[in-house]
Structure formats: structure tokens, C-alpha cells
Design an enzyme around this catalytic site. Structure first.
Site, PDB file in Angstrom:
ATOM      1  N   ASP A  14       0.833  -1.207   0.000  1.00 39.77           N
ATOM      2  CA  ASP A  14       0.000   0.000   0.000  1.00 39.77           C
ATOM      3  C   ASP A  14       0.865   1.253   0.000  1.00 39.77           C
ATOM      4  OD1 ASP A  14       0.959  -0.511   2.543  1.00 39.77           O
ATOM      5  OD2 ASP A  14      -0.967  -0.313   3.559  1.00 39.77           O
ATOM      6  N   ASP A  16       7.006   3.849   3.378  1.00 36.76           N
ATOM      7  CA  ASP A  16       7.235   5.030   4.207  1.00 36.76           C
ATOM      8  C   ASP A  16       8.749   5.138   4.458  1.00 36.76           C
ATOM      9  OD1 ASP A  16       6.718   7.142   5.934  1.00 36.76           O
ATOM     10  OD2 ASP A  16       6.119   5.884   7.591  1.00 36.76           O
TER      11      ASP A  16
HETATM   12  P1  5GP Z   1       7.762   1.411   6.394  1.00 36.09           P
HETATM   13  O1  5GP Z   1       8.301   0.108   6.915  1.00 36.09           O
HETATM   14  O2  5GP Z   1       8.050   1.640   4.935  1.00 36.09           O
HETATM   15  O3  5GP Z   1       8.201   2.578   7.254  1.00 36.09           O
HETATM   16  O4  5GP Z   1       6.204   1.393   6.641  1.00 36.09           O
HETATM   17  C1  5GP Z   1       5.325   0.708   5.843  1.00 36.09           C
HETATM   18  C2  5GP Z   1       3.994   0.506   6.561  1.00 36.09           C
HETATM   19  O5  5GP Z   1       3.697   1.574   7.477  1.00 36.09           O
HETATM   20  C3  5GP Z   1       2.866   0.545   5.557  1.00 36.09           C
HETATM   21  O6  5GP Z   1       2.654  -0.732   4.982  1.00 36.09           O
HETATM   22  C4  5GP Z   1       1.710   1.024   6.396  1.00 36.09           C
HETATM   23  O7  5GP Z   1       1.104  -0.071   7.040  1.00 36.09           O
HETATM   24  C5  5GP Z   1       2.333   1.926   7.438  1.00 36.09           C
HETATM   25  N1  5GP Z   1       2.215   3.362   7.052  1.00 36.09           N
HETATM   26  C6  5GP Z   1       3.211   4.174   6.687  1.00 36.09           C
HETATM   27  N2  5GP Z   1       2.760   5.420   6.403  1.00 36.09           N
HETATM   28  C7  5GP Z   1       1.420   5.381   6.600  1.00 36.09           C
HETATM   29  C8  5GP Z   1       0.366   6.374   6.461  1.00 36.09           C
HETATM   30  O8  5GP Z   1       0.556   7.547   6.109  1.00 36.09           O
HETATM   31  N3  5GP Z   1      -0.898   5.946   6.750  1.00 36.09           N
HETATM   32  C9  5GP Z   1      -1.181   4.678   7.154  1.00 36.09           C
HETATM   33  N4  5GP Z   1      -2.457   4.386   7.401  1.00 36.09           N
HETATM   34  N5  5GP Z   1      -0.221   3.718   7.290  1.00 36.09           N
HETATM   35  C10 5GP Z   1       1.063   4.070   7.012  1.00 36.09           C
END
Ligand code: 5GP
Length: 184
Positions: free
Chosen positions: A110, A113
């Protein structure tokens, strides 16, 4: 509580206000573009999609409907627990019960981040020796990146603000929205 007055007005999810950011039409247009690129890049192949739950269920469902090639899909959940490695956290995949050896894998996420989740998970998948592995993400926050990940198919680059809707939640709510809203 979710208080939706019109399809693109400000909304309240739990205690926070969110403003309109990406419309249903914007999202569908980009999802269709990604599917068309995959249709062309994987013509004659049969890729296996691995969608990462929970947030990617809508993206995966819409994308899959736009595919015209033969394709398989499975859904997994990533769980992190405290491990004994130097990084402290260990990520495991729940539900990866298909054999991916020799397959052309496309991960569906989805939102990327910081990149931490995929940075830890991708090497584990590569151990299973797929023929190839690419990543399709609906959203990416370039300003938040701590672990650079190459995203092969991207819907939108977005600012470093929290978003909900189209499968993404704020504390359990907001996943059912057709649009994506940004924290105001
Ligand atoms: P990463 O490991 O890349 O930091 O984070 C990925 C996960 O963090 C995504 O799959 C999601 O579940 C959550 N996430 C990151 N940013 C957002 C955001 O703006 N909104 C929501 N609802 N979830 C987020």
C-alpha cells in the site's frame, strides 16, 4: 468514529481531521496505469503477486481486475517480533504457503514510508530463489525514506503526512474509504 459528510469533504476518523487528497478517479487511473505496465512487461509470463496485508487489499483487488495476463496472487501478513539480531527486530511472513522458487514475483504494498519493512523482508524472500522480484506500491513518501527501496511500479509520490483511506487505516478505521485523505 468516522463522520463522512460528502465523498470528498473533510472527515473525522477517531479524534483526528483528514482532508481530501486523492480522489477515487485519481487512484483508479494510476492503478490502471500500473496494471497496463505490468500487462506489457510480463506478457507471456505468469507472475505471482504477493500482497502485503492489511493495507494493500484494495490496491491488490483493483489492480488484479485490470490485468489481462495470466497471474497468481497470494496474501501475506508481516509480523515483527523482538529477535536476537543486532537490529533487534525480526520480520516474518505469515501465510506464505506457496512455492516461489523460479517464479516472477511482484510484491504489492500500500505505502512505502521509511522502507524498513521491505528492507527487512525482501532479502528473506530472495532466499526462496524467485526468478525475479519487483515491487509495486500505490504510495511512496520520499521524504520519509531511511532504507532506500527500488519501487518498480509506483502510483503516487506523496508528502510526508499521515494518510487514510483505500485500505489504509488510522487505528483500525478508514480502510473502507474509496478516496485517500491526509491528516490536516
Ligand atoms: P515502512 O516500513 O516503509 O516505514 O512502513 C510501511 C507501513 O507503514 C505501511 O505498509 C503502512 O502499514 C504503514 N504506514 C506508513 N505510512 C502510513 C500512512 O501515512 N498511513 C497509514 N495508514 N499507514 C502508514
Amino acid at each position: 468514529m468516522m463522520d463522512i459528510k460528502s465523498s470528498m469533504a473533510q472527515i473525522k476518523v477517531h479524534d483526528k481531521m483528514f482532508g481530501p487528497f486523492l480522489s477515487d478517479q485519481d487512484i483508479q487511473q494510476q492503478v490502471r496505469k500500473i496494471a497496463e505496465a505490468i500487462n506489457s512487461d510480463y506478457a507471456g509470463l505468469r507472475p505471482m503477486f504477493i500482497a502485503i496485508l492489511n493495507g494493500s487489499f484494495m490496491f491488490a483487488s483493483d489492480l488484479f481486475k485490470y490485468l489481462t495476463i495470466d497471474a497468481e496472487i497470494c496474501f501475506i501478513k508481516l509480523a515483527s517480533y523482538k529477535g536476537t539480531t543486532s537490529s533487534g527486530q525480526v520480520i516474518t511472513a505469515i501465510g506464505l504457503d506457496v512455492d516461489i522458487i523460479g517464479k516472477d514475483i511482484i510484491i504489492l504494498e500500500d505505502i512505502v514510508d521509511t522502507g524498513k519493512t521491505l528492507n527487512e523482508f525482501l532479502p528473506k524472500l530472495l532466499h526462496h530463489q524467485p526468478a525475479s522480484m519487483k515491487i509495486a506500491a500505490l504510495l511512496h513518501k520520499p521524504e520519509a525514506v531511511k532504507f532506500p527501496i527500488r519501487i518498480d511500479y509506483l502510483g503516487f509520490s506523496i508528502p510526508n503526512k499521515f494518510v487514510v483511506g483505500y485500505g489504509l487505516d488510522y487505528d483500525g478505521l478508514g480502510r473502507n474509504l474509496k478516496e485517500i485523505y491526509q491528516l490536516v
